[in-house]
Design an enzyme around this catalytic site. Structure first.
Site, PDB file in Angstrom:
ATOM      1  CE1 TYR A 116      -3.775   2.473   0.900  1.00 51.31           C
ATOM      2  CE2 TYR A 116      -1.999   3.548   2.098  1.00 51.31           C
ATOM      3  CZ  TYR A 116      -3.267   3.587   1.538  1.00 51.31           C
ATOM      4  OH  TYR A 116      -4.018   4.736   1.625  1.00 51.31           O
ATOM      5  CD  GLU A 204      -6.059   4.445  -1.174  1.00 46.39           C
ATOM      6  OE1 GLU A 204      -6.129   4.441   0.064  1.00 46.39           O
ATOM      7  OE2 GLU A 204      -7.053   4.252  -1.922  1.00 46.39           O
TER       8      GLU A 204
END
Length: 395
Positions: A116, A204
């Site tokens: 992530y 993101e």
């Protein structure tokens, strides 16, 4: 403003952020053509909607999942035939789901590891911050709740920008091998340049992957943009897909109104975002449920107030309306006249509670009193909330 996954990939590629090859398709023939152009490789077909959880979603036609692997152009076409024009329901769309008008046909990656990686704007320190974790492929909120020690944070000096020593440090903290450090650092730098160039509030990537061949790729990206900077980016504005948005929110934006639809039955018309939030809170406190957030701003015109009322009563769930105005820049008599004109134009069929305070408040109250409208006057915010909750319940 949100954009689709395929659009996010296009933005990343402008700054040499490595990703898999692929194109978007809106017809079955385009799907097959793109799959053929990609050559003899494993493919992935991904439904394009503004919602997460697509892979675990369900189409109303019974087809399971909005993300599927394919071995051939013919199979890709067959998969897309069950997606295009169909409604996909995920945990983020609600029971109504979203219609899939486009699919992304891309080269599939053989994933060895998922990471992530996000760049956010930290308003508390007025600087960007990187949030990353070795636990990719899952929601970062879940990681924060279960394994907060696995979250890495790196503050970026907004003047100096992301430095090379920071990208190398991050790559090592995220467990990249020596042979992968250069590509990982390059990808991080590309993401930061994308963040700055398009005035983003968030970029993101989840997941950022390491393939079995050792390649470092951004597979799926999500963008948030600073709406106040969109005037500088017509190319971003052109990416807006109003078919993915609430029609009421689209209509409100055309008239300079900030509107967000909710699930309650008490409509709110307020000036100022803070006051609007407080109004929704106090409605909840007295046992009601707000139907929307609606901020008409500090300089609303009578026309804007009329359009606001039209949007409010278009919601069939609405059983009562609360107008809560604190006149500073906005004058109460102007709002009062707007309420009168709007009520007569749209022919209100639900109870209307009005609370006015501030500049020219007495003149505003006098106009409402002489208007002949069947409205309910309130002395303060608590009184207004109690009255509108009672009105919505038919008391």
């Amino acid at each position: 403003m949100n954009i689709h996954e395929y659009q996010a990939r296009e933005l990343l590629q402008k700054f040499d952020v490595a990703t898999t090859r692929g194109k978007v398709a809106s017809t079955l023939s385009e799907v097959e053509q793109i799959a053929s152009e990609l050559g003899h490789v494993d493919l992935v077909v991904k439904a394009q909607i503004h919602a997460g959880g697509r892979g675990k979603g369900t189409f109303t036609n019974g087809f399971e999942g909005g993300v599927h692997l394919s071995k051939s152009p013919a199979q890709a076409r067959e998969i897309a035939s069950k997606m295009l024009g169909q409604t996909l329901i995920t945990h983020q769309t609600g029971p109504a789901g979203r219609v899939v008008n486009k699919v992304l046909v891309a080269e599939s990656a053989e994933i060895a590891r998922e990471i992530y990686f996000a760049i956010l704007l930290n308003r508390a320190i007025a600087a960007p911050v990187i949030v990353a974790s070795t636990e990719g492929g899952v929601e970062i909120e879940t990681v924060a709740a279960k394994s907060p020690e696995k979250i890495i944070r790196e503050q970026i000096d907004p003047l100096a920008g992301l430095q090379s020593f920071q990208t190398r440090k991050l790559a090592k903290q995220l467990g990249f091998e020596s042979s992968q450090l250069k590509n990982a650092s390059k990808l991080f730098e590309g993401l930061y340049r994308t963040f700055v160039a398009f005035d983003c509030s968030m970029v993101e990537v989840n997941p950022l992957v390491v393939t079995t061949k050792g390649d470092v790729l951004a597979l799926d990206a999500k963008f948030n943009f600073d709406d106040n900077a969109l005037y500088r980016h017509p190319e971003i504005v052109a990416m807006r897909d109003i078919a993915e948005e609430d029609p009421r929110e689209v209509k409100a934006s055309k008239h300079g109104l900030s509107y967000i639809g909710l699930d309650g039955n008490i409509a709110c018309l307020v000036n100022g975002a803070g006051l609007a939030m407080a109004t929704m809170d106090i409605i909840k406190f007295y046992g009601g449920e707000p139907a929307n957030f609606l901020d008409v701003g500090g300089g609303a015109t009578e026309e804007q107030v009329t359009e606001a009322f039209k949007i409010l009563i278009a919601d069939k769930k609405v059983k009562a309306i609360l107008v809560n105005i604190f006149g500073g820049i906005m004058k109460c008599d102007v709002i009062a006249q707007g309420i009168i004109d709007a009520a007569k134009t749209v022919k209100l069929s639900v109870p209307l509670v009005v609370r006015l305070e501030g500049t020219n408040v007495e003149r505003g109250k006098q106009l409402l009193k002489e208007s002949g409208l069947a409205l309910i006057a309130a002395d303060d915010l608590a009184d207004a909330a109690e009255k509108v909750v009672a009105a919505a319940k038919g008391k």
